[in-house]
Design an enzyme around this catalytic site. Structure first.
Site, PDB file in Angstrom:
ATOM      1  N   LYS A  50      -8.400   5.476   7.612  1.00 25.53           N
ATOM      2  CA  LYS A  50      -8.166   4.087   8.145  1.00 25.53           C
ATOM      3  C   LYS A  50      -6.543   3.737   7.739  1.00 25.53           C
ATOM      4  CE  LYS A  50     -13.041   2.617   7.725  1.00 25.53           C
ATOM      5  NZ  LYS A  50     -13.735   1.691   6.966  1.00 25.53           N
ATOM      6  N   GLN A  92     -15.174  -2.712   2.389  1.00 27.18           N
ATOM      7  CA  GLN A  92     -15.883  -1.320   2.744  1.00 27.18           C
ATOM      8  C   GLN A  92     -17.354  -1.164   1.924  1.00 27.18           C
ATOM      9  OE1 GLN A  92     -14.241   0.987   4.209  1.00 27.18           O
ATOM     10  NE2 GLN A  92     -15.645   2.482   4.302  1.00 27.18           N
ATOM     11  N   ASP A 113     -15.030  -5.659  11.225  1.00 24.88           N
ATOM     12  CA  ASP A 113     -16.140  -4.699  11.311  1.00 24.88           C
ATOM     13  C   ASP A 113     -17.267  -4.798  12.226  1.00 24.88           C
ATOM     14  OD1 ASP A 113     -15.995  -2.138   9.611  1.00 24.88           O
ATOM     15  OD2 ASP A 113     -16.391  -3.615   7.694  1.00 24.88           O
TER      16      ASP A 113
HETATM   17  N1  GUN Z   1     -18.899   2.212   5.022  1.00 22.13           N
HETATM   18  C1  GUN Z   1     -19.139   3.255   6.033  1.00 22.13           C
HETATM   19  N2  GUN Z   1     -18.666   3.040   7.142  1.00 22.13           N
HETATM   20  C2  GUN Z   1     -18.288   1.730   7.019  1.00 22.13           C
HETATM   21  C3  GUN Z   1     -17.647   0.731   8.005  1.00 22.13           C
HETATM   22  O1  GUN Z   1     -17.478   1.012   9.239  1.00 22.13           O
HETATM   23  N3  GUN Z   1     -17.117  -0.314   7.732  1.00 22.13           N
HETATM   24  C4  GUN Z   1     -17.245  -0.651   6.250  1.00 22.13           C
HETATM   25  N4  GUN Z   1     -16.906  -1.894   6.008  1.00 22.13           N
HETATM   26  N5  GUN Z   1     -17.886   0.111   5.314  1.00 22.13           N
HETATM   27  C5  GUN Z   1     -18.247   1.436   5.830  1.00 22.13           C
END
Ligand code: GUN
Length: 271
Positions: A50, A92, A113
Site C-alpha cells: 500500500k 489493518q 476500506d
Molecule cells: N487485511 C487483509 N486485507 C485487508 C484490507 O483490505 N483492509 C484491511 N484494513 N485489512 C486487511
C-alpha cells in the site's frame, strides 16, 4: 487450451495512472493513515504494498504501528485523532477481538476500506459510498478486461463481510444473476459448474478443482494462501486448462485491491 490471463497488475497500473493525474490537479496531496496493531507478517507485507502504491499515485501515507498490547481506549483515541487530520484511515486486519469496537469509530467518510456499517448499508441500498476494495477491484478488473458481468450467472464461493457479501451486492447491481455458496453449501460442484463467472474467495487452496468449472468460464481467484511452494490461490492449478479466463495468484486481484484503496483515498480527499 489454457485460459486467458486477467492481468491485475496491468489494470491496476492503468487505474493508478488515472489517479496520479487526478491527484496532480489537487491543491494538496491526499493523506492516508494506516494503523497496524502488533506484528502480523502478512499485514506488514500488505502495508508495504500500500505504501509503494501511495507513493506512485502521490498520496501521503502515514503508518501508525502500535504494540500488540495496545488498549482499546488508546486505539479509539488514535482513530478519533486521525478522523480529524487525514482524508482516509484504515485499521489493518486482523485485529484482536477486544480491539474490534474501535472499527466503528472510523468516520464513514474516512473509511477508505469501505467496511463501516454505514458504507455497507449504503452499498446495499445502491447509494454512493466508499466501497470495499477487494470486491470493487474485482468489478473494475472484469469491466476493464472486457468480461462484464451483466447478464451472466455469477457464482461466488465464500460469504465474508469483506469479499463475498459485498461482491454479491455489486454483481447484482451490475445485472448479473448471483448465487452465493459457502461452507454449509451441499453439492458445491453442482453450483460452481453452472457459473459463467466464478469467484472463489474461500481462503483454502484447492477449493475449486478443474472438474468443478464450466468449460470457458471466467474465474476470479481471490485466495492468497502461503504454502511451502509459495503463494497459491483457492483454485487447483488445472483450473487454468478449463477456464476461458483466469486471474493469476499473485498478480490478479491483489494489485486491484490496493488500487481501489488508492481510488477511495482520492475520492475521500475530493469530497
Ligand atoms: N487485511 C487483509 N486485507 C485487508 C484490507 O483490505 N483492509 C484491511 N484494513 N485489512 C486487511
Amino acid at each position: 487450451m489454457s485460459a486467458d490471463i486477467l492481468d491485475g497488475r496491468a489494470v491496476a497500473a492503468a487505474v493508478e495512472s488515472e489517479l496520479r493525474a487526478r491527484v496532480a490537479r489537487l491543491a494538496s496531496a491526499p493523506r492516508l493513515a494506516v494503523v497496524q496493531v502488533g506484528d502480523d507478517p502478512a499485514s506488514t507485507s500488505y502495508i508495504r504494498a500500500k505504501s509503494r502504491a501511495a507513493e506512485r499515485v502521490g498520496i501521503k501515507l502515514a503508518h501508525h504501528h502500535l504494540p500488540a498490547g495496545t488498549s482499546l481506549a488508546k486505539l479509539e483515541a488514535l482513530v478519533e485523532q486521525l478522523n480529524s487530520s487525514e482524508h482516509g484511515l484504515i485499521v489493518q486486519l486482523p485485529l484482536p477481538d477486544r480491539l474490534e469496537p474501535a472499527l466503528v469509530r472510523i468516520a464513514p467518510e474516512r473509511d477508505v476500506d469501505g467496511f463501516h456499517p454505514v458504507n455497507l448499508g449504503k452499498l446495499l441500498r445502491g447509494e454512493p459510498a466508499l466501497r470495499p476494495c477487494t470486491p470493487a477491484g474485482i468489478m473494475e478488473l472484469l469491466e476493464r478486461s472486457g468480461h462484464s458481468p451483466a447478464g451472466k450467472h455469477a457464482v461466488i464461493v465464500g460469504r465474508s463481510n469483506i469479499v463475498g457479501k459485498p461482491l454479491a451486492v455489486m454483481l447484482t447491481q451490475a445485472n448479473a444473476t448471483v448465487t452465493v455458496c459457502h461452507t454449509a453449501t451441499a453439492e458445491l460442484a453442482h453450483h460452481t459448474r453452472q457459473a459463467e463467472l466464478l469467484i472463489v474467495a474461500a481462503g483454502q487452496p484447492d477449493t475449486v478443482a478443474p472438474e468443478m468449472v464450466r468449460p470457458g468460464a471466467t474465474v476470479v481467484d481471490v485466495g492468497v494462501n502461503r504454502t511451502a511452494a509459495g503463494f497459491v490461490g483457492d483454485c487447483a492449478p488445472g483450473v487454468a486448462e478449463v477456464a476461458g479466463a483466469l486471474t493469476p495468484v499473485p498478480g490478479g486481484v491483489g494489485p486491484m485491491t490496493v488500487a481501489m484503496l488508492m481510488a477511495n483515498t482520492v475520492a475521500a480527499a475530493q469530497d
